[in-house]
Motif scaffolding. Structure first.
Motif, PDB file in Angstrom:
ATOM      1  N   ASP A 163     -28.183 -12.124  -7.894  1.00  0.00           N
ATOM      2  CA  ASP A 163     -26.896 -11.648  -8.420  1.00  0.00           C
ATOM      3  C   ASP A 163     -27.106 -10.502  -9.408  1.00  0.00           C
ATOM      4  OD1 ASP A 163     -25.701 -13.646  -6.913  1.00  0.00           O
ATOM      5  OD2 ASP A 163     -25.421 -14.994  -8.637  1.00  0.00           O
ATOM      6  N   LEU A 164     -28.121 -10.629 -10.266  1.00  0.00           N
ATOM      7  CA  LEU A 164     -28.402  -9.582 -11.250  1.00  0.00           C
ATOM      8  C   LEU A 164     -28.938  -8.317 -10.581  1.00  0.00           C
ATOM      9  CD1 LEU A 164     -29.988 -11.794 -14.046  1.00  0.00           C
ATOM     10  CD2 LEU A 164     -27.714 -10.735 -14.056  1.00  0.00           C
ATOM     11  N   LEU A 165     -29.761  -8.475  -9.555  1.00  0.00           N
ATOM     12  CA  LEU A 165     -30.247  -7.305  -8.812  1.00  0.00           C
ATOM     13  C   LEU A 165     -29.081  -6.537  -8.208  1.00  0.00           C
ATOM     14  CD1 LEU A 165     -33.406  -8.639  -6.926  1.00  0.00           C
ATOM     15  CD2 LEU A 165     -33.362  -6.941  -8.755  1.00  0.00           C
ATOM     16  N   ARG A 166     -28.153  -7.258  -7.607  1.00  0.00           N
ATOM     17  CA  ARG A 166     -26.985  -6.600  -7.002  1.00  0.00           C
ATOM     18  C   ARG A 166     -26.115  -5.951  -8.080  1.00  0.00           C
ATOM     19  NH1 ARG A 166     -26.711 -11.158  -3.252  1.00  0.00           N
ATOM     20  NH2 ARG A 166     -25.236 -12.087  -4.675  1.00  0.00           N
ATOM     21  N   ARG A 167     -25.915  -6.656  -9.178  1.00  0.00           N
ATOM     22  CA  ARG A 167     -25.079  -6.121 -10.248  1.00  0.00           C
ATOM     23  C   ARG A 167     -25.650  -4.815 -10.807  1.00  0.00           C
ATOM     24  NH1 ARG A 167     -25.268  -9.010 -15.865  1.00  0.00           N
ATOM     25  NH2 ARG A 167     -27.010  -7.564 -16.008  1.00  0.00           N
ATOM     26  N   ASP A 168     -26.973  -4.780 -10.983  1.00  0.00           N
ATOM     27  CA  ASP A 168     -27.626  -3.634 -11.628  1.00  0.00           C
ATOM     28  C   ASP A 168     -28.311  -2.707 -10.635  1.00  0.00           C
ATOM     29  OD1 ASP A 168     -26.790  -4.678 -14.060  1.00  0.00           O
ATOM     30  OD2 ASP A 168     -28.681  -5.734 -14.425  1.00  0.00           O
ATOM     31  N   GLU A 169     -27.916  -2.785  -9.374  1.00  0.00           N
ATOM     32  CA  GLU A 169     -28.603  -2.028  -8.324  1.00  0.00           C
ATOM     33  C   GLU A 169     -28.690  -0.536  -8.621  1.00  0.00           C
ATOM     34  OE1 GLU A 169     -27.629  -0.710  -3.824  1.00  0.00           O
ATOM     35  OE2 GLU A 169     -27.366  -2.835  -4.246  1.00  0.00           O
ATOM     36  N   ASP A 170     -27.604   0.083  -9.059  1.00  0.00           N
ATOM     37  CA  ASP A 170     -27.623   1.534  -9.309  1.00  0.00           C
ATOM     38  C   ASP A 170     -28.606   1.901 -10.411  1.00  0.00           C
ATOM     39  OD1 ASP A 170     -25.730   1.917  -7.326  1.00  0.00           O
ATOM     40  OD2 ASP A 170     -24.039   1.973  -8.731  1.00  0.00           O
ATOM     41  N   LYS A 171     -28.565   1.161 -11.501  1.00  0.00           N
ATOM     42  CA  LYS A 171     -29.476   1.426 -12.627  1.00  0.00           C
ATOM     43  C   LYS A 171     -30.932   1.189 -12.212  1.00  0.00           C
ATOM     44  CE  LYS A 171     -30.350  -1.144 -16.572  1.00  0.00           C
ATOM     45  NZ  LYS A 171     -29.921  -2.012 -17.653  1.00  0.00           N
ATOM     46  N   LEU A 172     -31.175   0.091 -11.495  1.00  0.00           N
ATOM     47  CA  LEU A 172     -32.529  -0.213 -11.043  1.00  0.00           C
ATOM     48  C   LEU A 172     -33.032   0.816 -10.039  1.00  0.00           C
ATOM     49  CD1 LEU A 172     -32.124  -4.068 -10.665  1.00  0.00           C
ATOM     50  CD2 LEU A 172     -33.512  -2.884 -12.380  1.00  0.00           C
ATOM     51  N   ALA A 173     -32.159   1.265  -9.140  1.00  0.00           N
ATOM     52  CA  ALA A 173     -32.555   2.271  -8.153  1.00  0.00           C
ATOM     53  C   ALA A 173     -32.923   3.581  -8.846  1.00  0.00           C
ATOM     54  CB  ALA A 173     -31.431   2.489  -7.151  1.00  0.00           C
ATOM     55  N   LYS A 174     -32.179   3.942  -9.878  1.00  0.00           N
ATOM     56  CA  LYS A 174     -32.499   5.165 -10.618  1.00  0.00           C
ATOM     57  C   LYS A 174     -33.872   5.059 -11.278  1.00  0.00           C
ATOM     58  CE  LYS A 174     -30.800   8.228 -14.227  1.00  0.00           C
ATOM     59  NZ  LYS A 174     -29.778   8.484 -15.249  1.00  0.00           N
ATOM     60  N   THR A 175     -34.127   3.920 -11.903  1.00  0.00           N
ATOM     61  CA  THR A 175     -35.432   3.709 -12.547  1.00  0.00           C
ATOM     62  C   THR A 175     -36.550   3.717 -11.511  1.00  0.00           C
ATOM     63  OG1 THR A 175     -34.405   2.422 -14.315  1.00  0.00           O
ATOM     64  CG2 THR A 175     -36.770   2.135 -14.009  1.00  0.00           C
ATOM     65  N   LEU A 176     -36.332   3.040 -10.396  1.00  0.00           N
ATOM     66  CA  LEU A 176     -37.331   2.999  -9.328  1.00  0.00           C
ATOM     67  C   LEU A 176     -37.617   4.398  -8.790  1.00  0.00           C
ATOM     68  CD1 LEU A 176     -39.071   1.028  -7.712  1.00  0.00           C
ATOM     69  CD2 LEU A 176     -37.147   0.685  -6.179  1.00  0.00           C
TER      70      LEU A 176
END
Length: 113
Positions: A44-57
């Protein structure tokens, strides 16, 4: 520069390993249902923060934003697959049963390796 972190020393590595071992001991006493709920929450947290995590990745690994977002989505898919099938993989498996002999494979946690 995305972030600057201090290099570990032998003492800080030893402390981190000790904390990991303590955490694993507590986790090993946790029910399958609770573990599953924790992993579902992580999804759930991965989906919620997907945009932020994708930018960092993207910044850390040089992936395109689309590749990074796809990697996060597929991580969620893999976790959900494992959650659906883990109870089967963790059951003891009888390889042979005959007169005077039973051979089984059982999964036992190794702890911090």
């Amino acid at each position: 520069v995305i972030a600057t972190v201090e290099a570990d020393t032998p003492a800080t590595v030893a402390e981190k390993v000790l904390r990991a071992k303590r955490g694993q001991q507590m986790w090993s006493q946790t029910s399958f249902e609770t573990r599953s709920a924790c992993l579902q929450r992580f999804c759930d947290l991965l989906r919620r923060d997907e945009d932020k995590l994708a930018k960092t990745l993207s910044m850390e690994m040089g992936k395109t934003p689309g590749q990074a977002a796809g990697e996060i989505k597929m991580t969620v898919v893999r976790i959900k697959f494992m959650l659906k099938h883990a109870h089967l993989a963790l059951q003891p498996l009888t390889m042979y049963e005959g007169p005077g002999l039973i051979e089984k494979i059982e999964m036992e946690p190794l702890g911090v390796v």
